[in-house]
Design a protein around this motif. Sequence first.
Motif, PDB file in Angstrom:
ATOM      1  N   UNK A  41       0.827  -1.211   0.000  1.00 54.39           N
ATOM      2  CA  UNK A  41       0.000   0.000   0.000  1.00 54.39           C
ATOM      3  C   UNK A  41       0.857   1.256   0.000  1.00 54.39           C
ATOM      4  N   UNK A  42       1.907   1.268   0.824  1.00 57.06           N
ATOM      5  CA  UNK A  42       2.771   2.452   0.874  1.00 57.06           C
ATOM      6  C   UNK A  42       3.497   2.656  -0.455  1.00 57.06           C
ATOM      7  N   UNK A  43       4.003   1.590  -1.021  1.00 59.69           N
ATOM      8  CA  UNK A  43       4.702   1.696  -2.304  1.00 59.69           C
ATOM      9  C   UNK A  43       3.777   2.134  -3.416  1.00 59.69           C
ATOM     10  N   UNK A  44       2.579   1.584  -3.448  1.00 58.00           N
ATOM     11  CA  UNK A  44       1.626   1.975  -4.476  1.00 58.00           C
ATOM     12  C   UNK A  44       1.184   3.424  -4.274  1.00 58.00           C
ATOM     13  N   UNK A  45       1.016   3.846  -3.014  1.00 63.47           N
ATOM     14  CA  UNK A  45       0.638   5.236  -2.740  1.00 63.47           C
ATOM     15  C   UNK A  45       1.688   6.214  -3.228  1.00 63.47           C
ATOM     16  N   UNK A  51       3.194   9.325 -10.318  1.00 69.84           N
ATOM     17  CA  UNK A  51       2.595   9.210 -11.651  1.00 69.84           C
ATOM     18  C   UNK A  51       1.586  10.327 -11.885  1.00 69.84           C
ATOM     19  N   UNK A  52       0.705  10.550 -10.921  1.00 76.56           N
ATOM     20  CA  UNK A  52      -0.293  11.612 -11.079  1.00 76.56           C
ATOM     21  C   UNK A  52       0.357  12.991 -11.120  1.00 76.56           C
ATOM     22  N   UNK A  53       1.433  13.172 -10.355  1.00 77.08           N
ATOM     23  CA  UNK A  53       2.165  14.445 -10.408  1.00 77.08           C
ATOM     24  C   UNK A  53       2.776  14.663 -11.795  1.00 77.08           C
ATOM     25  N   UNK A  54       3.312  13.591 -12.372  1.00 76.34           N
ATOM     26  CA  UNK A  54       3.896  13.689 -13.716  1.00 76.34           C
ATOM     27  C   UNK A  54       2.820  14.021 -14.745  1.00 76.34           C
ATOM     28  N   UNK A  55       1.633  13.404 -14.615  1.00 72.95           N
ATOM     29  CA  UNK A  55       0.531  13.729 -15.516  1.00 72.95           C
ATOM     30  C   UNK A  55       0.156  15.200 -15.386  1.00 72.95           C
ATOM     31  N   UNK A  56       0.101  15.667 -14.158  1.00 68.61           N
ATOM     32  CA  UNK A  56      -0.272  17.048 -13.906  1.00 68.61           C
ATOM     33  C   UNK A  56       0.761  18.010 -14.510  1.00 68.61           C
ATOM     34  N   UNK A  57       2.030  17.700 -14.336  1.00 64.99           N
ATOM     35  CA  UNK A  57       3.089  18.540 -14.889  1.00 64.99           C
ATOM     36  C   UNK A  57       3.092  18.520 -16.417  1.00 64.99           C
ATOM     37  N   UNK A  58       2.616  17.417 -17.007  1.00 63.11           N
ATOM     38  CA  UNK A  58       2.557  17.306 -18.465  1.00 63.11           C
ATOM     39  C   UNK A  58       1.342  18.039 -19.046  1.00 63.11           C
ATOM     40  N   UNK A  59       0.494  18.594 -18.168  1.00 65.12           N
ATOM     41  CA  UNK A  59      -0.636  19.374 -18.650  1.00 65.12           C
ATOM     42  C   UNK A  59      -1.964  18.642 -18.626  1.00 65.12           C
TER      43      UNK A  59
END
Length: 132
Positions: A41-45, A51-59
């Motif tokens: 759970x910690x690793x997946x979190x 991953x979501x931060x990278x998506x956000x930074x990509x626009x």
Amino acid sequence: MAEMKKTSDELAVDRTELAAMRTMMAAERSLMAWNRTALSMMGFGFTLYKVLSAFQEAGHLLPRESTPRNAGMILVALGVISMIMGIIEYRASLSSMSEIKHYSFWRPSIIIALIMAAAGILLLITLITRIL
């Protein structure tokens, strides 16, 4: 040569000690299962946060600005909570067995569990302070 037979009391003591050892090993296996679940759970979190931060930074648009942090924190927090629950369950098992035989609390499995719980708490603090 005559073989010495054990008395029924001696056999009962032997069987009780073996049962206590099996129960102790079962408690350790349960704690290690808690460890695996919490680590997953910690690793997946943390991975989900990255991953979501990278998506956000990509626009890419996410439902909220804090979605990566919140999703990661929830899973890391659940991992920490499950680790703590595993430690509590393990301690309760040792306490109930103390009537039969004393086992040291400081065994390798509990040391790993405590280290993982501390690491999870540090990861959670990192995720919280990263955005603030």
